[in-house]
Design an enzyme around this catalytic site. Sequence first.
Site, PDB file in Angstrom:
ATOM      1  N   ARG A 105       0.807  -1.221   0.000  1.00 21.87           N
ATOM      2  CA  ARG A 105       0.000   0.000   0.000  1.00 21.87           C
ATOM      3  C   ARG A 105       0.837   1.267   0.000  1.00 21.87           C
ATOM      4  O   ARG A 105       1.915   1.317   0.598  1.00 21.87           O
ATOM      5  CB  ARG A 105      -0.928  -0.001   1.217  1.00 21.87           C
ATOM      6  CG  ARG A 105      -1.970  -1.105   1.171  1.00 21.87           C
ATOM      7  CD  ARG A 105      -2.665  -1.280   2.505  1.00 21.87           C
ATOM      8  NE  ARG A 105      -3.715  -2.296   2.416  1.00 21.87           N
ATOM      9  CZ  ARG A 105      -3.502  -3.600   2.584  1.00 21.87           C
ATOM     10  NH1 ARG A 105      -2.280  -4.052   2.840  1.00 21.87           N
ATOM     11  NH2 ARG A 105      -4.501  -4.459   2.486  1.00 21.87           N
ATOM     12  N   HIS A 130      -0.931  -2.525  -4.539  1.00 20.72           N
ATOM     13  CA  HIS A 130      -0.369  -3.414  -5.566  1.00 20.72           C
ATOM     14  C   HIS A 130      -0.399  -2.807  -6.959  1.00 20.72           C
ATOM     15  O   HIS A 130      -0.726  -3.469  -7.947  1.00 20.72           O
ATOM     16  CB  HIS A 130      -1.108  -4.749  -5.574  1.00 20.72           C
ATOM     17  CG  HIS A 130      -0.935  -5.560  -4.321  1.00 20.72           C
ATOM     18  ND1 HIS A 130       0.225  -5.547  -3.579  1.00 20.72           N
ATOM     19  CD2 HIS A 130      -1.787  -6.417  -3.687  1.00 20.72           C
ATOM     20  CE1 HIS A 130       0.091  -6.370  -2.542  1.00 20.72           C
ATOM     21  NE2 HIS A 130      -1.121  -6.895  -2.575  1.00 20.72           N
ATOM     22  N   HIS A 204       2.568 -12.759  -5.231  1.00 14.16           N
ATOM     23  CA  HIS A 204       1.427 -12.833  -4.317  1.00 14.16           C
ATOM     24  C   HIS A 204       0.748 -14.199  -4.364  1.00 14.16           C
ATOM     25  O   HIS A 204      -0.483 -14.301  -4.305  1.00 14.16           O
ATOM     26  CB  HIS A 204       0.422 -11.730  -4.666  1.00 14.16           C
ATOM     27  CG  HIS A 204      -0.502 -11.353  -3.553  1.00 14.16           C
ATOM     28  ND1 HIS A 204      -1.601 -12.099  -3.204  1.00 14.16           N
ATOM     29  CD2 HIS A 204      -0.492 -10.303  -2.701  1.00 14.16           C
ATOM     30  CE1 HIS A 204      -2.254 -11.521  -2.213  1.00 14.16           C
ATOM     31  NE2 HIS A 204      -1.593 -10.429  -1.878  1.00 14.16           N
ATOM     32  N   ASP A 278      -2.012  -9.756   8.683  1.00 16.32           N
ATOM     33  CA  ASP A 278      -1.809  -9.028   7.428  1.00 16.32           C
ATOM     34  C   ASP A 278      -0.839  -7.898   7.748  1.00 16.32           C
ATOM     35  O   ASP A 278      -1.232  -6.749   7.938  1.00 16.32           O
ATOM     36  CB  ASP A 278      -3.128  -8.491   6.877  1.00 16.32           C
ATOM     37  CG  ASP A 278      -2.978  -7.947   5.454  1.00 16.32           C
ATOM     38  OD1 ASP A 278      -1.885  -8.078   4.871  1.00 16.32           O
ATOM     39  OD2 ASP A 278      -3.963  -7.393   4.932  1.00 16.32           O
ATOM     40  N   GLU A 343       5.169 -12.371   1.097  1.00 14.57           N
ATOM     41  CA  GLU A 343       5.700 -11.529   0.028  1.00 14.57           C
ATOM     42  C   GLU A 343       6.985 -10.818   0.473  1.00 14.57           C
ATOM     43  O   GLU A 343       6.917  -9.814   1.185  1.00 14.57           O
ATOM     44  CB  GLU A 343       4.682 -10.457  -0.366  1.00 14.57           C
ATOM     45  CG  GLU A 343       3.324 -10.971  -0.761  1.00 14.57           C
ATOM     46  CD  GLU A 343       2.298  -9.848  -0.713  1.00 14.57           C
ATOM     47  OE1 GLU A 343       2.266  -9.020  -1.648  1.00 14.57           O
ATOM     48  OE2 GLU A 343       1.541  -9.792   0.277  1.00 14.57           O
TER      49      GLU A 343
END
Length: 383
Positions: A105, A130, A204, A278, A343
């Site tokens: 982000r 992304h 991803h 996350d 990632e």
Amino acid sequence: MKKSAVLVGSIFTAAVVLPLAATAGQATSASFGRTADGQDVQIVTLTNSHGMRARVMSYGASLQSLLVPDRNGKLADVVLGYDTLQGYLDRRQYFGATVGRYANRIAHGKFTLDGKTYSLTLNDGPNSLHGGTKGFDQQVWKVLDVKAGPTPSVTMEYVSPDGDQGYPGTLTVKATYTLSDDNQLKISYAATTDKPTIVNVSNHTYWNLAGEGSGTVMDQELMIPGDAITPVSDAAAIPTGDIATVAGTPYDFRNAKSIGRDIRDGRSQQLLFGHGYDMNWVLARKEIEPRVVARVEDPHSGRVMTIWSSKPGVQFYSGNFLDGTTIGKDHHIYRQGDAFVLEPQLFPDTPNHPDFGSARLAPGETYRNVIVYRFGIDQAGKK
């Protein structure tokens, strides 16, 4: 049905089959379908001498499937996704995708570079995620090269024009997938630009080491050798700029533990914001030599995946928003916690946090992110 043609160059139109030598791998290519505007999407299959098989499609330079053996030699696809191109076109979920120009982000879709402020397309509430409304994951990449041999590989390229999604500079990006005979899948990203810009490219893939569609990954054991995270202030998941220790929190994976062990700890506001994990883990404060950034083991199948990269951060996402409305491969329904994503990358929103480092790429420089997934077997554990 036309016979397959032997690949002699980097341009081809028919399905391609390369012969398998005694110690060599295989590389084949075929059409996977067409986009709404008529672009042909290729799917390249890489196979090593042990039967491990990776399928990579030119839509999003994406890992469409990966067959990996368990402790009994049984192969299973450990990558979530769809059986046909249409699934990827109908619903953007980043399954297996190359994400960029900037993975993760950027707050309010704005950043300042060399004194000029740039505005990006917004696709995640007030933020850019992304790469924006049409990132690298939604582009048809050009297949440059397909090679057989001991390490079969495919190289794809996408040229992102100046101003694409608001980013400055014409960026030329290459993605090379290589499958080795010791069951390693390597993804090598490289990018160059004709004017200063920012870059952060990652992969991803949604993983389930028990096999896609097999159910939850909450009992799979994860190790992340990071002693800090970059906490976020709310559900928009933009870092506050702080670096917070993982000691004494559900985010401490320095010693391997099951993904689900602490995921329901309601004392953690970060878990509430993300509906689970996350978050970006801090592995280093700058890029260093490639090292282990994560290790995951499925105690039932014995499959082990170790991830190597030189990037300073790794984003771990526990599949929190798989909500039971996605019908994936072989008609499997994907539900919350049925996969995880790891990632390796720069920290989220780095361009707006000078203390996080730099995402700047200048003409004459080459951006690189090499991610190696090493697969093995733990013979102990449950059977």
